[in-house]
Scaffold this motif. Structure first.
Motif, PDB file in Angstrom:
ATOM      1  N   ASP A 128       0.809  -1.222   0.000  1.00 16.91           N
ATOM      2  CA  ASP A 128       0.000   0.000   0.000  1.00 16.91           C
ATOM      3  C   ASP A 128       0.840   1.270   0.000  1.00 16.91           C
ATOM      4  O   ASP A 128       0.338   2.336  -0.355  1.00 16.91           O
ATOM      5  CB  ASP A 128      -0.915   0.016   1.228  1.00 16.91           C
ATOM      6  CG  ASP A 128      -2.000  -1.055   1.144  1.00 16.91           C
ATOM      7  OD1 ASP A 128      -2.496  -1.295   0.034  1.00 16.91           O
ATOM      8  OD2 ASP A 128      -2.330  -1.643   2.191  1.00 16.91           O
ATOM      9  N   SER A 129       2.084   1.172   0.466  1.00 17.62           N
ATOM     10  CA  SER A 129       2.869   2.396   0.628  1.00 17.62           C
ATOM     11  C   SER A 129       4.347   2.066   0.640  1.00 17.62           C
ATOM     12  O   SER A 129       4.741   0.889   0.627  1.00 17.62           O
ATOM     13  CB  SER A 129       2.530   3.045   1.971  1.00 17.62           C
ATOM     14  OG  SER A 129       3.095   2.251   3.011  1.00 17.62           O
ATOM     15  N   PRO A 157       3.210   4.349  -8.967  1.00 15.26           N
ATOM     16  CA  PRO A 157       3.410   4.364  -7.519  1.00 15.26           C
ATOM     17  C   PRO A 157       4.223   3.190  -6.993  1.00 15.26           C
ATOM     18  O   PRO A 157       4.952   3.334  -6.012  1.00 15.26           O
ATOM     19  CB  PRO A 157       1.976   4.337  -6.959  1.00 15.26           C
ATOM     20  CG  PRO A 157       1.114   3.837  -8.057  1.00 15.26           C
ATOM     21  CD  PRO A 157       1.779   4.246  -9.335  1.00 15.26           C
ATOM     22  N   VAL A 158       4.127   2.021  -7.652  1.00 10.47           N
ATOM     23  CA  VAL A 158       4.866   0.861  -7.132  1.00 10.47           C
ATOM     24  C   VAL A 158       6.368   1.029  -7.379  1.00 10.47           C
ATOM     25  O   VAL A 158       7.190   0.822  -6.479  1.00 10.47           O
ATOM     26  CB  VAL A 158       4.323  -0.449  -7.736  1.00 10.47           C
ATOM     27  CG1 VAL A 158       5.232  -1.622  -7.406  1.00 10.47           C
ATOM     28  CG2 VAL A 158       2.916  -0.722  -7.205  1.00 10.47           C
ATOM     29  N   CYS A 518       5.266  12.147  -4.321  1.00 14.78           N
ATOM     30  CA  CYS A 518       4.037  11.765  -3.593  1.00 14.78           C
ATOM     31  C   CYS A 518       4.337  10.653  -2.591  1.00 14.78           C
ATOM     32  O   CYS A 518       3.956  10.707  -1.420  1.00 14.78           O
ATOM     33  CB  CYS A 518       2.955  11.256  -4.557  1.00 14.78           C
ATOM     34  SG  CYS A 518       2.429  12.448  -5.779  1.00 14.78           S
ATOM     35  N   VAL A 519       5.015   9.633  -3.094  1.00 13.30           N
ATOM     36  CA  VAL A 519       5.270   8.451  -2.277  1.00 13.30           C
ATOM     37  C   VAL A 519       6.225   8.779  -1.128  1.00 13.30           C
ATOM     38  O   VAL A 519       6.070   8.293  -0.008  1.00 13.30           O
ATOM     39  CB  VAL A 519       5.826   7.324  -3.186  1.00 13.30           C
ATOM     40  CG1 VAL A 519       6.419   6.194  -2.368  1.00 13.30           C
ATOM     41  CG2 VAL A 519       4.720   6.793  -4.090  1.00 13.30           C
ATOM     42  N   ARG A 520       7.198   9.637  -1.420  1.00 16.40           N
ATOM     43  CA  ARG A 520       8.138  10.047  -0.360  1.00 16.40           C
ATOM     44  C   ARG A 520       7.388  10.766   0.768  1.00 16.40           C
ATOM     45  O   ARG A 520       7.698  10.622   1.938  1.00 16.40           O
ATOM     46  CB  ARG A 520       9.209  10.968  -0.952  1.00 16.40           C
ATOM     47  CG  ARG A 520      10.506  10.960  -0.147  1.00 16.40           C
ATOM     48  CD  ARG A 520      11.462  12.072  -0.552  1.00 16.40           C
ATOM     49  NE  ARG A 520      11.843  12.093  -1.953  1.00 16.40           N
ATOM     50  CZ  ARG A 520      12.718  11.279  -2.513  1.00 16.40           C
ATOM     51  NH1 ARG A 520      13.287  10.335  -1.794  1.00 16.40           N
ATOM     52  NH2 ARG A 520      13.025  11.390  -3.787  1.00 16.40           N
ATOM     53  N   ALA A 521       6.354  11.521   0.380  1.00 17.55           N
ATOM     54  CA  ALA A 521       5.547  12.226   1.393  1.00 17.55           C
ATOM     55  C   ALA A 521       4.557  11.282   2.093  1.00 17.55           C
ATOM     56  O   ALA A 521       3.796  11.698   2.950  1.00 17.55           O
ATOM     57  CB  ALA A 521       4.787  13.379   0.735  1.00 17.55           C
ATOM     58  N   ARG A 522       4.592  10.008   1.689  1.00 17.32           N
ATOM     59  CA  ARG A 522       3.731   8.954   2.278  1.00 17.32           C
ATOM     60  C   ARG A 522       2.315   8.940   1.699  1.00 17.32           C
ATOM     61  O   ARG A 522       1.360   8.527   2.369  1.00 17.32           O
ATOM     62  CB  ARG A 522       3.680   9.028   3.800  1.00 17.32           C
ATOM     63  CG  ARG A 522       4.739   8.202   4.572  1.00 17.32           C
ATOM     64  CD  ARG A 522       6.061   8.312   3.998  1.00 17.32           C
ATOM     65  NE  ARG A 522       7.043   7.385   4.598  1.00 17.32           N
ATOM     66  CZ  ARG A 522       8.289   7.297   4.154  1.00 17.32           C
ATOM     67  NH1 ARG A 522       8.718   8.018   3.136  1.00 17.32           N
ATOM     68  NH2 ARG A 522       9.118   6.445   4.713  1.00 17.32           N
ATOM     69  N   ALA A 523       2.171   9.398   0.455  1.00 24.09           N
ATOM     70  CA  ALA A 523       0.899   9.109  -0.239  1.00 24.09           C
ATOM     71  C   ALA A 523       0.887   7.611  -0.525  1.00 24.09           C
ATOM     72  O   ALA A 523       1.935   7.003  -0.728  1.00 24.09           O
ATOM     73  CB  ALA A 523       0.824   9.885  -1.544  1.00 24.09           C
ATOM     74  N   ILE A 525      -0.384   3.967  -2.569  1.00 21.52           N
ATOM     75  CA  ILE A 525      -0.530   3.522  -3.967  1.00 21.52           C
ATOM     76  C   ILE A 525      -1.923   3.924  -4.478  1.00 21.52           C
ATOM     77  O   ILE A 525      -2.077   4.440  -5.585  1.00 21.52           O
ATOM     78  CB  ILE A 525      -0.392   1.971  -4.058  1.00 21.52           C
ATOM     79  CG1 ILE A 525       0.913   1.479  -3.423  1.00 21.52           C
ATOM     80  CG2 ILE A 525      -0.570   1.465  -5.483  1.00 21.52           C
ATOM     81  CD1 ILE A 525       2.182   1.909  -4.060  1.00 21.52           C
ATOM     82  N   GLY A 526      -2.938   3.719  -3.653  1.00 13.97           N
ATOM     83  CA  GLY A 526      -4.312   4.040  -4.051  1.00 13.97           C
ATOM     84  C   GLY A 526      -4.506   5.545  -4.235  1.00 13.97           C
ATOM     85  O   GLY A 526      -5.190   5.967  -5.169  1.00 13.97           O
TER      86      GLY A 526
END
Ligand code: SCA
Ligand code: 5AD
Length: 707
Positions: A128-129, A157-158, A518-523, A525-526
């Motif tokens: 998920d993250s 995102p993955v 986004c992912v680094r900021a903890r957004a 996958i969804g």
């Protein structure tokens, strides 16, 4: 008969095409005997390994210097479980990793999304993250172990989570080695884990390749896949023609964006399936390199690295049987030999319990050890391209290459692969091939040992099949998602997601670079996927099947005619055609079986509606009501049947009580008993012949009418 007559007889036999007695409809007709004359006009003869057209392999020394990579595809439940499995595998001889994600991750849903609930952790690992990704690779040195990720729909995102997880554990992108599948075109054709429409998806593919070429130059940015075509029913020529046409489409798209052919070629890798047609499969892999080198050279690539096709192979899952699962060990071993003789760079060997469940620990070990035995005990790595010069092998390599080029031209003149997807041509061709194969098996023309011939009393199924408690995995994921959301800076997340959406809308910025922020900021996958969905709505694709072919192939077959007569009697009794809905439910996109059954039931005399993919249980019931179905046949291959099928049965009982439910697919006996106690009519396991499926549907309608 005199001696001369004997000899003439021999010669006649040798010249005869043996296609009619072969074990399956082969992509190329094989002859009983090949001679020197079969080599006339074969242009690739005489080349050396590591030299164009690379028929003998992409490297000069091949396995004598470095054997192929033993890379087993694996993943289940949550990141911690899969991490343990990875570390154990590496300690026991695996040489690279290959991650299987669960279906919600593939389709860009977080584990707490209702659309995904039943599939969480069932067919692969739930991610998920970035925190999950860090757990997945805990204590695995990502600068030393190469990692393949089978990810296409949710590639942004993955892959972003992988890159950030590596960075946060001290490994820079430049040091990463591995492969991202990133091959969206075949998803529309067969594998069905697409999220957006083809055009925006092609932009995503290209952004990923560009970013990796710049920032992670040791990472293979794409694994253009034929495997899934083969699993869906394509023969060797169709598998290669579609794969290479897809690859060509990606190259063209990247060239248009200004990347050099040389650089693109260096980033591409390929992935093929290896099935039971032993000689043809070896020749297929050799031919793939010849055709691709020709294409790349025409496009202007000069270096060996850009022209040589490098590949991963996986033995065929479809060829494995639920009956006598140990026989699968033999099938897989021989298929693996074909991959090795074909010169693969990396290989997955399937586990023998594959038709029953995800691989158990024992079955996984045996599959991996099969390769270790091949590398260390059999001397297979001592000689480069040992089939070179064989009249048969060189002749069929050339034959396949020619047929592939012809089919590629046919696809190009139709407007290319994107157009062929839109018109349904590709899906239809593969479906037709699958239907014909099924007819050959059901009529006994193609032998499957222990299934349609040489049956012996069935031993009990292996008792140690892997069981996943999906509800527990989901509960853990939901808890961790909630924790993640309390710890992060929501303003930062919202800003990064808005920038991603802007980048998608305006066509500016690299989407992978934006997703990494986004992912680094903890957004999650969804959340990243939903931000893109705001610009590009989720794609929908109709499901289609062809009637006529199956019935025609079985027309002369008494068992089939009996089954059809039973349908006719039912039609007389009802005064109309019995109506069936064939449905898929949840995120499971494996639709080969559903389409083949839909085709055969139609030919037997049912009125069949084929539902769309990715329906919720409630939507399946809506479809059943709309179709006025007497029977709903659900195909389930993802392991999520207990929740999903159970809910269809419960809801249907309230909303259309006269309709009965049967399910086909991979359903352990214990689950079958449980579902039947709760109102399911029948379970049809893998390997059931079509006449028994037809009869089962007839009986279901009769019983439903009686009750
Ligand atoms: C190898 N090398 C040699 C050599 N052999 N150098 C000199 N002489 C030789 N004989 C070098 C290579 O150039 C490379 O170095 C390094 O050794 C590693 O070798 P490799 O051949 O590149 O091997 P590998 O790293 O394993 O890469 C293989 C491949 C890659 C290129 C095919 O893309 C890959 O690993 N793919 C795996 C894909 C996968 O597992 N997919 C699973 C899909 P350099 O890098 O320095 O050149 S599962 C799926 O989709 C099915 C189920 C589903 O979900 O639907
Ligand atoms: N773990 C191991 N193997 C898997 N496969 C699919 N999912 C997994 C998984 N989670 C393999 C099976 C299947 C093929 C498509 O990939 O062999 O047939």
């Amino acid at each position: 008969m005199n001696r001369e007559g004997d000899m003439r007889g021999d010669r006649d036999f040798a010249d005869e095409s043996r296609d009619a007695v072969r074990h399956g409809p082969s992509a190329v007709p094989l002859k009983a005997l090949y001679t020197a004359s079969d080599l006339e006009g074969v242009s690739h003869l005489g080349s050396r390994p590591g030299e164009a057209p690379f028929v003998r392999g992409p490297h000069a020394s091949m396995y004598t210097q470095k054997p192929w990579t033993i890379r087993q595809y694996a993943g289940y439940a949550d990141a911690a479980d899969s991490n343990l499995a990875f570390r154990t595998a590496l300690a026991e001889g695996a040489q690279g990793l290959s991650v299987a994600f669960d279906l919600p991750t593939h389709r860009g849903y977080d584990s707490d999304d209702p659309a995904a609930a039943a599939d969480v952790g069932m067919a692969g690992v739930a991610i998920d993250s970035v925190e999950d990704m860090k757990r997945l690779f805990r204590q695995i040195p990502l600068d030393r172990v190469s990692v393949s990720m089978t990810m296409n729909g949710a590639v942004l995102p993955v892959l972003a989570a992988f890159i950030v997880a590596a960075q946060e554990s001290g490994v820079r992108p430049e040091a990463l080695t591995g492969t991202i599948q990133n091959d969206i075109l075949k998803e529309y054709m067969v594998r069905n884990t697409w999220i957006f429409a083809p055009e925006p998806s092609l932009r995503i593919v290209a952004d990923v390749v560009e970013y990796l070429a710049e920032r992670a130059p040791r990472f293979n940015a794409m694994s253009v896949s034929g495997y899934h075509f083969q699993e869906a029913g394509a023969d060797a020529v169709l598998e290669l023609a579609l794969t290479l046409s897809n690859a060509r489409t990606y190259v063209d798209a990247l060239v248009t964006r200004g990347m050099s052919v040389e650089r693109i070629g260096e980033r591409l890798s390929f992935f093929f399936g290896v099935g039971t047609d032993f000689f043809v499969e070896i020749a297929k892999l050799r031919a793939a390199r010849v055709v691709w080198a020709g294409i790349m050279s025409e496009l202007g690539a000069r270096g060996a690295r850009a022209q040589a096709l490098r590949m991963h192979c996986q033995t065929s899952g479809w060829s494995l049987t639920a009956q006598h699962p140990q026989n699968n060990i033999v099938r897989t071993t021989i298929e693996a030999m074909a991959a090795v003789f074909g010169g693969t760079q990396s290989l997955h060997t399937n586990a023998y319990d594959e038709a029953l469940a995800l691989p158990s620990a024992d079955a996984s070990r045996l599959a991996r050890d099969t390769q270790l035995i091949m590398q260390h005990e059999m001397g297979l790595c001592d000689v480069i391209d040992p089939w070179a010069g064989s009249y048969m092998m060189e002749s069929i390599t050339d034959d396949i290459a020619g047929r592939v080029r012809d089919l590629m031209t046919q696809i190009a003149t139709q407007g290319g692969v994107v157009e062929a997807i839109r018109s349904g041509w590709v899906q239809q061709r593969i479906h037709e091939a699958a239907t014909r194969t099924q007819a050959r098996i059901d009529s006994g023309q193609r032998v499957v040992v222990g299934v349609n011939r040489f049956r012996s009393p069935e031993a009990d199924p292996p008792s140690n099949c892997l069981e996943i408690d999906g509800r527990q995995v989901r509960a853990r994921q939901v808890r961790q998602l909630a924790e993640l959301k309390t710890r992060r800076d929501d303003v930062l997340v919202a800003r990064a997601l808005a920038a991603l959406a802007d980048g998608a809308r305006d066509g500016t910025g690299n989407l992978l670079a934006l997703t990494i922020e986004c992912v680094r900021a903890r957004a999650t996958i969804g959340e990243c996927t939903r931000a893109l969905e705001g610009v590009w709505p989720r794609y929908k694709m109709p499901s289609r099947f062809s009637s006529g072919l199956y019935g025609e192939a079985r027309m002369v077959d008494a068992a089939w005619r009996d089954a059809c007569n039973r349908v006719s009697a039912l039609v007389t009794r009802l005064g109309r055609l019995p109506r069936v809905l064939i449905a898929k439910v949840g995120q499971d996109g494996h639709d080969r079986g559903a389409k083949t059954v839909a085709a055969a039931l139609t030919d037997a005399g049912f009125y069949v509606s084929l539902g769309a993919l990715f329906r919720s249980p409630g939507e399946v019931v809506d479809d059943a009501i709309a179709a006025k179905a007497d029977v709903v046949g659900i195909s389930s291959l993802s392991g999520a049947h207990l929740d999903l099928v159970g809910e269809v049965v419960r809801t249907l009982r309230v909303r259309r009580p006269m309709a009965a439910v049967v399910v086909g697919g991979i359903i352990p006996d214990e689950h079958a008993r449980f579902l039947k106690r709760n109102g399911l009519f029948a379970v049809l396991g893998p390997g059931a012949a079509m006449e028994s499926i037809v009869s089962s549907f007839v009986e279901t309608v009769e019983l439903a009418l009686a009750s």
